[in-house]
Structures are given as structure tokens and as C-alpha cells.
Design an enzyme around this catalytic site. Structure first.
Site, mmCIF file in Angstrom:
data_model
loop_
_atom_site.group_PDB
_atom_site.id
_atom_site.type_symbol
_atom_site.label_atom_id
_atom_site.label_comp_id
_atom_site.label_asym_id
_atom_site.label_seq_id
_atom_site.Cartn_x
_atom_site.Cartn_y
_atom_site.Cartn_z
ATOM 1 N N ASP A 197 0.866 -1.064 0.027
ATOM 2 C CA ASP A 197 -0.104 -0.154 0.090
ATOM 3 C C ASP A 197 0.894 1.244 0.245
ATOM 4 O O ASP A 197 1.716 1.456 1.051
ATOM 5 C CB ASP A 197 -0.883 -0.034 1.218
ATOM 6 N N HIS A 198 1.080 1.913 -1.220
ATOM 7 C CA HIS A 198 2.006 2.853 -1.144
ATOM 8 C C HIS A 198 1.992 3.970 -0.316
ATOM 9 O O HIS A 198 2.942 4.644 0.073
ATOM 10 C CB HIS A 198 2.129 3.262 -2.778
ATOM 11 N N HIS A 260 -5.711 2.792 1.990
ATOM 12 C CA HIS A 260 -4.942 3.870 2.329
ATOM 13 C C HIS A 260 -5.777 4.656 3.707
ATOM 14 O O HIS A 260 -4.847 4.935 4.595
ATOM 15 C CB HIS A 260 -4.936 5.227 1.186
HETATM 16 P P1 NDP Z 1 -2.155 -1.708 -16.218
HETATM 17 O O1 NDP Z 1 -3.416 -1.657 -16.709
HETATM 18 O O2 NDP Z 1 -1.101 -0.658 -17.043
HETATM 19 O O3 NDP Z 1 -1.592 -3.133 -16.524
HETATM 20 C C1 NDP Z 1 -0.188 -3.540 -16.233
HETATM 21 C C2 NDP Z 1 0.218 -4.652 -17.328
HETATM 22 O O4 NDP Z 1 -0.545 -5.942 -16.877
HETATM 23 C C3 NDP Z 1 -0.190 -4.307 -18.707
HETATM 24 O O5 NDP Z 1 0.619 -3.420 -19.190
HETATM 25 C C4 NDP Z 1 -0.762 -5.585 -19.374
HETATM 26 O O6 NDP Z 1 0.650 -6.066 -19.767
HETATM 27 C C5 NDP Z 1 -0.919 -6.340 -18.191
HETATM 28 N N1 NDP Z 1 -2.214 -6.662 -18.053
HETATM 29 C C6 NDP Z 1 -3.411 -5.768 -18.464
HETATM 30 N N2 NDP Z 1 -4.524 -6.173 -18.321
HETATM 31 C C7 NDP Z 1 -4.305 -7.441 -17.958
HETATM 32 C C8 NDP Z 1 -5.209 -8.288 -17.671
HETATM 33 N N3 NDP Z 1 -6.568 -8.367 -17.582
HETATM 34 N N4 NDP Z 1 -4.962 -9.521 -17.403
HETATM 35 C C9 NDP Z 1 -3.261 -9.777 -17.312
HETATM 36 N N5 NDP Z 1 -2.645 -8.978 -17.571
HETATM 37 C C10 NDP Z 1 -3.028 -7.750 -18.042
HETATM 38 O O7 NDP Z 1 -2.064 -1.226 -14.521
HETATM 39 P P2 NDP Z 1 -1.179 -0.298 -13.737
HETATM 40 O O8 NDP Z 1 0.249 -0.519 -14.248
HETATM 41 O O9 NDP Z 1 -1.977 0.699 -13.686
HETATM 42 O O10 NDP Z 1 -1.405 -1.295 -12.579
HETATM 43 C C11 NDP Z 1 -1.089 -2.353 -12.117
HETATM 44 C C12 NDP Z 1 -1.459 -2.823 -10.892
HETATM 45 O O11 NDP Z 1 -0.910 -1.711 -9.758
HETATM 46 C C13 NDP Z 1 -2.814 -2.842 -10.590
HETATM 47 O O12 NDP Z 1 -3.232 -3.937 -9.734
HETATM 48 C C14 NDP Z 1 -3.202 -1.485 -9.953
HETATM 49 O O13 NDP Z 1 -4.372 -1.846 -9.400
HETATM 50 C C15 NDP Z 1 -2.075 -1.321 -9.000
HETATM 51 N N6 NDP Z 1 -1.965 -0.016 -8.767
HETATM 52 C C16 NDP Z 1 -1.404 0.964 -9.817
HETATM 53 C C17 NDP Z 1 -1.239 2.342 -9.634
HETATM 54 C C18 NDP Z 1 -0.748 3.215 -10.798
HETATM 55 O O14 NDP Z 1 -0.488 4.205 -10.301
HETATM 56 N N7 NDP Z 1 -0.995 2.760 -11.989
HETATM 57 C C19 NDP Z 1 -1.410 2.859 -8.099
HETATM 58 C C20 NDP Z 1 -1.507 1.760 -7.242
HETATM 59 C C21 NDP Z 1 -1.836 0.459 -7.572
HETATM 60 P P3 NDP Z 1 0.517 -7.109 -20.908
HETATM 61 O O15 NDP Z 1 -0.388 -7.344 -21.976
HETATM 62 O O16 NDP Z 1 1.718 -6.654 -22.199
HETATM 63 O O17 NDP Z 1 1.067 -8.379 -20.366
HETATM 64 C C1 BG6 Z 2 -4.005 4.626 -5.975
HETATM 65 C C2 BG6 Z 2 -5.483 4.968 -6.171
HETATM 66 O O1 BG6 Z 2 -4.048 3.551 -5.287
HETATM 67 O O2 BG6 Z 2 -3.855 5.891 -5.026
HETATM 68 C C3 BG6 Z 2 -5.777 5.878 -7.374
HETATM 69 O O3 BG6 Z 2 -5.957 3.565 -7.176
HETATM 70 C C4 BG6 Z 2 -5.211 7.172 -6.522
HETATM 71 O O4 BG6 Z 2 -6.969 6.094 -7.629
HETATM 72 C C5 BG6 Z 2 -4.028 6.963 -5.732
HETATM 73 O O5 BG6 Z 2 -5.322 8.129 -7.556
HETATM 74 C C6 BG6 Z 2 -3.591 8.419 -5.072
HETATM 75 O O6 BG6 Z 2 -2.191 8.180 -4.471
HETATM 76 P P1 BG6 Z 2 -1.499 9.391 -4.250
HETATM 77 O O7 BG6 Z 2 -0.165 8.990 -3.599
HETATM 78 O O8 BG6 Z 2 -1.372 10.381 -5.373
HETATM 79 O O9 BG6 Z 2 -2.221 9.978 -3.033
#
Ligand code: NDP
Ligand code: BG6
Length: 510
Positions: A197-198, A260
Site C-alpha cells: 500500500d504505497h 489507504h
Molecule cells: P495496467 O492496466 O497498466 O496493467 C499492467 C500490465 O498488465 C499491462 O501493461 C498488461 O501487460 C498487463 N495486463 C493488463 N490487463 C491485463 C489482464 N486483464 N490480465 C493480465 N494482464 C493484464 O495497470 P497498472 O500498471 O496501472 O497497475 C498495475 C497494478 O498496480 C494494478 O493492480 C493496479 O491496481 C495497481 N496500482 C496501480 C497504480 C498506478 O498508479 N498505476 C497505483 C496503485 C496501484 P501485457 O498485456 O503486456 O501483459
Molecule cells: C491509488 C488509487 O491507490 O492511489 C488511485 O488507485 C489514486 O485512484 C492514488 O489516485 C492516489 O495516490 P497518491 O499517492 O497520489 O495519493
């Protein structure tokens, strides 16, 4: 100890390891993870021999992957106002590789295992591994099971070691979280699992325990004897953006409150742990979650304010309404704002309300905890013509403009007795000369060191769901009628103000 230094005053450097990022083609990997690993490496906090493997299904060459990472790392450094060290990047990029593979294909995991082993052997280091699951949750279990099947989970082994870091959301209710815990537990031991949990990696969040237990002046005031109420605000000015598909199945309660906000609440309300070991700290946090008074169904309808933003503008920028967002259902009942009041049924906090609110598209980005002390007695300065005087407030600004403010009353200099509230301020930038580092840097380092203090234990995640899931369930029963609309750039629906005003209080931001 999994570190080359045991001197508590020096930062420990992890043993050489390979970091495998699943979902390496995605947003999190590009925007946060790789830039953070690179920054740690530049700062000399990772061993020289660290290897990074990006794993994803997308077809791309090694060079294409490196070029993409270079661009996103450059952007991340620019956002932090830090010059990009191009020479170091060249050396670092030589340690990064791309492994194309499916998340449920045994042969792809076997070749991943062989690459890890051969790279470690070439560098004459043990094949220790941190597996970072940065994919959507559907892929978590297949990845973990494949790691186990190909012998990379090394359950219970300490040499070489392996750990998994698993992103949120961790389940979507109590039952799915329990099932996920059980499935992970079949492949990895609890001490190998790092539920991230960042928020816990933020300096200001880590400082909550230091503020409370590293100073003598606060702790004896920290109870129902002296505290009137506590507020926690997690406000974002951004909209849902391109995350419509994920967000419409989550909403503010699952996206922010269950994780969070529950961490912020437990850190502000916990008892002092006996030691600073991961389990001692987490034991106390879990006790807070277990003391949360369930919100009864009738209150979940009337006492929990849920809102959804409409179309509008923030700072002159046009915002589409939530229901017009790509991949959001046109009649969606998902909340983008929530506010509610909760009590902790334990000795310390008996009768003290905690008001929580969070939302997207609000007036400004601000995460803050404010502790409101009781009013002084209705004598002396608390009587007309001077009073009633405002309460003392200690506010912890988690972000942005990180710091702590204490609001108190003072006499305005002059011949007449006039009293006004003043603020005593500490802010990170002027005291420490820089903004705090990104939360992912600290968390990645801790995972590599095997320190789980800032990660969520299985019972902690389940305790949070035990409180939040029934609220979601009750609220969703006749969802659309229960949602209040709000304009982007405001502080949410008017009902949120009415919720706190009904108790004779106001929302506060220091
Ligand atoms: P993305 O949607 O960008 O997915 C990451 C990668 O996972 C994609 O590039 C794809 O790679 C692969 N992917 C996408 N959909 C699927 C699927 N249905 N099944 C399997 N692989 C898939 O996600 P994020 O990078 O935004 O987030 C990754 C994780 O981190 C999530 O669980 C998200 O909730 C969590 N998270 C993200 C934050 C953020 O700021 N982005 C903040 C906090 C948590 P490929 O198709 O090349 O395999
Ligand atoms: C992520 C949520 O965990 O936290 C996002 O999925 C949200 O919806 C983000 O925007 C907020 O993070 P921060 O560090 O910008 O407060």
C-alpha cells in the site's frame, strides 16, 4: 539479517537479487517502479549486481523496452525536479532485460527461471528474487501458481530467497481477500508475501508513529480525555482518467477507504507497540481495525454520503462527468466521493468520532489528518467578548506541502484584549531542504531487505474488509438513488457538509 550492514544508523544494502516486474509494459511499472529502482541504484542503495527483468505479454524488443523505460524514467526524474543521470542510466540499462511471456504459461515461467539462474551465475551471486506483481488482479493467482510450479517460490527456503510484492486491490470483499490469502499461502509463506500500500511508504505517514511515540508532549493528550474528534481527508483534484474500467468496479470505498484510509486511521489511533518489529507494529494496527464499530445498515444508507462528479471545470480545465468517462457504465452507481463518521470501541477512543472523506475531482489535492482537541471550559477567554474560541488543532499534512501544523490562540498585540488563532508550522521542504522521496523507493528497498513493517499482513487486510465490505454492500442495494452529484472543483456533495454540521462541527484543512 538479509543485509550487508547491521548498523542501524546506516541504510542497509540488500543482498544481490533479481527484481522481476510482472506487467512491465504497464503504467505503474513505467511511472513508478523502474524510476524508483533506478533512483535507489543511483543513490547506492542497491547492490551493483542487481538485475531487473520486465515480464509482460506485449511483443517488444529488448531495445524498445529500454527506450520506453528511459523515457518514463526521464519524466519521473523531471517531475521530481531531479537531473537525469544519463551515464548511470547506461550502466543500469545493461542490467535490465525484457522477458515476453504469458501469465499462465508454464514454459514461459521455466524460461524465466533459467534466465534468472544464468544471470545470477554469470554475476557469481545467489539467485535471490523479488517478484513484483504489477498487473491487474486477475493475473495475481496464475502468476503465483506458475512461480510455485516452476520452483521459483522456494516456500520456506532462505538461500536463495524469494519474495512477492502484490499490488492493490487485494480482493474486492472479505471473501475474495480470504480466498486470495489462501491461494497465496499455498505457494508462498506469509513472511515471503509483501502486500503493498504505497501510502505506507510516504515519509509523512511513517512520521505519524515518530510524532506520537518519539515525543513526550502528545501521547498523554492522545485519548478521549482531550480529543474531541479526528478528521481524515484524502482529496484528489484529478478525475478517473483512463482507469474507468477498473474504477467503475471499485469506487472510492474500495479504491481508497479500504486500504489507504484504514492505514492512516490505524496509525493515528494505535497503541504504542512493544517494539518496532514488523509484527509488533502490525499487531497494534490490527487491533484498531478490530475496534471499528460496524456501521449498521440503516446508517450505511443515511449516514454514509456517497457522491459522483458531474461535468464541469477545475482551474479552467473541462472535466467530463464521471458517467461519460470511457469504460464507465452510463448509469453507473459507483461513488467517486464518500464521507462518513466512525467510532472505535476501545478505551482510548470511547465516544470520539472519526470523520473520513475522500473523493476525485475535488477543489485541490490534499491528504490530511487533523486532531481536534476539546474546547476549553466556558470561563475566562472562552466567554464574550473574547470567546467562544476555536479548538486547538494538530494537523498532519500527508501531501502536498508535507508538514505539521498546530493551531492555537494568541493575543493580538495592542491595547485591547483581542484573541486570534495562529499556526505553528513545520514543513519538510524548509526543514530538510527537499521534498520527501517517492514512496515506492522506500517500499522496494524494504521488500529487498525483507522488512515487512510497511506492508499489510493478511489479518490486517481482512480486518479492513470486515469493516468496509458491509458498507459497500448496504450502499449498493439501491445505489443510484443514494448517490449525490457534485460539481468538479468543490469539496463534494452538500450532504457531506451536513453530515458533520449535524454534530456541530465543520470539515477542516489546516
Ligand atoms: P495496467 O492496466 O497498466 O496493467 C499492467 C500490465 O498488465 C499491462 O501493461 C498488461 O501487460 C498487463 N495486463 C493488463 N490487463 C491485463 C489482464 N486483464 N490480465 C493480465 N494482464 C493484464 O495497470 P497498472 O500498471 O496501472 O497497475 C498495475 C497494478 O498496480 C494494478 O493492480 C493496479 O491496481 C495497481 N496500482 C496501480 C497504480 C498506478 O498508479 N498505476 C497505483 C496503485 C496501484 P501485457 O498485456 O503486456 O501483459
Ligand atoms: C491509488 C488509487 O491507490 O492511489 C488511485 O488507485 C489514486 O485512484 C492514488 O489516485 C492516489 O495516490 P497518491 O499517492 O497520489 O495519493
Amino acid at each position: 539479517m538479509n543485509a550487508t550492514s547491521d548498523n542501524l544508523h546506516q541504510v542497509a544494502i540488500p543482498e544481490p537479487f533479481t527484481l522481476v516486474v510482472f506487467g512491465a509494459s504497464g503504467d505503474l511499472a513505467h511511472r513508478k517502479l523502474i524510476p524508483s529502482v533506478f533512483k535507489l541504484w543511483c543513490d547506492g542503495l542497491l547492490p551493483e549486481q542487481v538485475a531487473v527483468i520486465g515480464y509482460a505479454r506485449s511483443e517488444k524488443s529488448q531495445q524498445q523496452f529500454i527506450d520506453e523505460l528511459r523515457e518514463s524514467a526521464g519524466n519521473a526524474f523531471a517531475d521530481q525536479g531531479v537531473d537525469f543521470p544519463q551515464n548511470k542510466w547506461k550502466k543500469f540499462a545493461a542490467r535490465v532485460s525484457y522477458h515476453q511471456g504469458g501469465y499462465n504459461i508454464a514454459a514461459d515461467f521455466e524460461s524465466l527461471r533459467d534466465s534468472i539462474k544464468s544471470q545470477a551465475a554469470a554475476a557469481s551471486v545467489a539467485a535471490n528474487c523479488v517478484f513484483y506483481l504489477a498487473t491487474p488482479p486477475d493475473a495475481f493467482v496464475p502468476i503465483v501458481q506458475q512461480l510455485y510450479a516452476c520452483g521459483l517460490s522456494r516456500r520456506g527456503e532462505t538461500n536463495p530467497w524469494s519474495r512477492i510484492v502484490i499490488e492493490k486491490p487485494f480482493g474486492r470483499d472479505l471473501q475474495t481477500a480470504q480466498t486470495l490469502n489462501a491461494q497465496l499461502g499455498e505457494c508462498f509463506s506469509e513472511n515471503q508475501i509483501f502486500r503493498i500500500d504505497h501510502y505506507l511508504g510516504k515519509e509523512t505517514v511513517q512520521n505519524i508513529m515518530v510524532l506520537r511515540f518519539g515525543n513526550s508532549i502528545f501521547e498523554h493528550l492522545w485519548s478521549h480525555d482531550n480529543i474531541d474528534h479526528v478528521q481524515i481527508t484524502v482529496a484528489e483534484s484529478l478525475d478517473v482518467g483512463r482507469r474507468g474500467k477498473y474504477y467503475d468496479n471499485a469506487g472510492a470505498l474500495r479504491d481508497i477507504v479500504q486500504n489507504h484510509m484504514m492505514h492512516l486511521l490505524s496509525l493515528i489511533a494505535m497503541e504504542p507497540p512493544v517494539t518496532l518489529t514488523p509484527d509488533a507494529v502490525r499487531n497494534e494496527k490490527v487491533k484498531v481495525l478490530k475496534a471499528l464499530r460496524p456501521i449498521p445498515p440503516v446508517c450505511a444508507k443515511n449516514g454514509v454520503v456517497r457522491g459522483q462528479y458531474t461535468a464541469g471545470t477545475i482551474g479552467g480545465v473541462k472535466i467530463s462527468g464521471y458517467r461519460e468517462t470511457e469504460n464507465v457504465r452510463p448509469k453507473s452507481g459507483t461513488e467517486t466521493f464518500v464521507a462518513f463518521k466512525v467510532y472505535l470501541d476501545n478505551w482510548r477512543w470511547a465516544g470520539v468520532p472519526f470523520y473520513l472523506r475522500t473523493g476525485k475531482c475535488l477543489q485541490r489535492r490534499c491528504t490530511e489528518i487533523s486532531v481536534h482537541f476539546k474546547r476549553i471550559p466556558d470561563v475566562l477567554f472562552n466567554l464574550p467578548p473574547y470567546g467562544p474560541l476555536p479548538q486547538n488543532v494538530l494537523s498532519i499534512r500527508v501531501q502536498p506541502d508535507e508538514g505539521i501544523t498546530l493551531e492555537f490562540q494568541a493575543k493580538v498585540p495592542g491595547a485591547v484584549m483581542k484573541i486570534e488563532p495562529l499556526k505553528m508550522k513545520f514543513d519538510y521542504k524548509s526543514s530538510f531542504g527537499a521534498s520527501p522521496p517517492d514512496a515506492y523507493e522506500r517500499l522496494l528497498l524494504d521488500a529487498a531487505l525483507g522488512d515487512a513493517t510497511l506492508f499489510t499482513r493478511s489479518d490486517e487486510v481482512e480486518a479492513a474488509w470486515r469493516f468496509v465490505a458491509p458498507v459497500i454492500e448496504h450502499c449498493s442495494q439501491d445505489c443510484c438513488s443514494m448517490i449525490s452529484e457534485y460539481q468538479p472543483g468543490t469539496w463534494g456533495p452538500a450532504a457531506a457538509d451536513e453530515l458533520i454540521q449535524a454534530d456541530g462541527r465543520q470539515w477542516y484543512l489546516g
